[in-house]
Enzyme design. Structure first.
Site, PDB file in Angstrom:
ATOM      1  CG  LEU A 178      49.837  41.117  38.416  1.00 20.16           C
ATOM      2  CD1 LEU A 178      49.731  39.632  38.082  1.00 20.16           C
ATOM      3  CD2 LEU A 178      50.318  41.889  37.210  1.00 20.16           C
ATOM      4  CG  ASP A 179      44.721  46.250  37.398  1.00 19.56           C
ATOM      5  OD1 ASP A 179      45.230  46.911  38.314  1.00 19.56           O
ATOM      6  OD2 ASP A 179      44.643  46.643  36.215  1.00 19.56           O
ATOM      7  CE  LYS A 180      37.617  40.599  42.190  1.00 12.51           C
ATOM      8  NZ  LYS A 180      36.301  41.072  42.703  1.00 12.51           N
TER       9      LYS A 180
END
Length: 304
Positions: free
Chosen positions: A133-135
């Site tokens: 997942l993106d930050k």
């Protein structure tokens, strides 16, 4: 290297190897064959090659790299754990794994302090990480505790057996109740730090969406990934003119809401357990920042 002797006429080599080593998935074996790491009689073959009894098969399966990222005692929200998998609700703002310039404070650092047994397939910086997942994206994701589980889960994501459902607050009012976005994704020719829908040198990408709630200038939407490309939902939604609220990379630089990053949350993850073969599904509640935005939007709609 491991040597085998074919014991059946006409059996495909990938089926043969999967039968000989149950820890290896068919897709992983096919990749090994394609990369020339499997030979028959000293020669490379294709995954469809059919064996003749008594042929000599040699498979060079790469060993998992040792894990040496520093463990850190950081808070993590564990939804489920057993000897094969860990399902977590990742917080917005937490990087999933170490990378250039970021070697501390990641989910991997936290997991290594929690347990020592993570799969080593993705190397020393990404142990156990099957998908990311993106930050600035929150929500449910799965981590593998051993290589067999990792291969099984990676194959499920590739074959769409594992399902991922996201909730996003999008800018603007989407006219359709639901739809499907097809658009190959690759590096943006205008900005190499961004991804974009491109005509050349892109990877096929498909996102299904369904409107959950409308607020005039914003829309709460459910998004289902049919492929797993970098920034896929963010890129696809921006492509149709409805970027995710708070997404300063693909949308407006200004955001009227109190949220650090995009209003995108991995809501549901379902998969088949790699050992028990039980169908499992986990849901992560919306984080407070997205709940706060929805309360604000609903309040504005009531007053109007």
């Amino acid at each position: 290297m491991t040597e085998y002797t074919a014991d059946r006429d006409g059996e495909r080599i990938d089926v043969f190897l999967a039968r000989k080593d149950e820890t290896l998935s068919r897709s992983y074996i096919q990749r090994l064959i394609t990369e020339g790491l499997v030979t028959v009689g000293g020669k490379t073959v294709k995954p469809r090659y059919r064996l003749t009894a008594d042929e000599n098969v040699v498979a060079d399966v790469p060993k998992s790299e040792p894990v040496n990222v520093a463990p850190e005692k950081l808070p993590i929200d564990i939804l489920y754990e057993d000897g094969d998998v860990i399902v977590v609700n990742k917080a917005r703002g937490m990087v999933v794994h170490p990378a250039a310039g970021v070697f501390h404070g990641t989910l991997v650092n936290a997991l290594l302090a929690h347990c020592k047994d993570l799969s080593g397939i993705n190397g020393v910086l990404r142990p156990g990480i099957v998908h990311r997942l993106d930050k600035e994206t929150s929500g449910v994701m799965i981590v593998a505790k051993n290589d067999a589980a990792h291969r099984s889960l990676a194959q499920q994501i590739q074959t769409k057996t594992a399902q991922r459902v996201y909730w996003a607050i999008l800018t603007g009012n989407i006219r359709e109740e639901e739809g499907v976005i097809h658009g190959a994704i690759g590096r943006s020719p205008k900005d190499r730090q961004k991804m974009a829908v491109v005509r050349e040198n892109g990877k096929d990408a498909t996102t299904k969406f369904r409107v959950l709630e409308r607020f005039g200038d914003y829309t709460l939407t459910e998004c289902r990934l049919l492929t797993g490309r970098t920034h896929q939902i963010r890129v696809h939604m921006a492509y149709i003119g409805h970027p995710v609220a708070g997404d300063r990379k693909y949308g407006s630089k200004k955001c009227p809401f109190s949220i650090e990053g995009q209003a995108l949350h991995s809501k549901v993850l379902s998969f088949v357990h790699p050992r028990t073969e039980e169908k499992m599904e986990f849901t992560a509640s919306l984080p407070e920042d997205m709940e706060s935005i929805l309360r604000q939007l609903r309040g504005n709609c009531v007053r109007e």
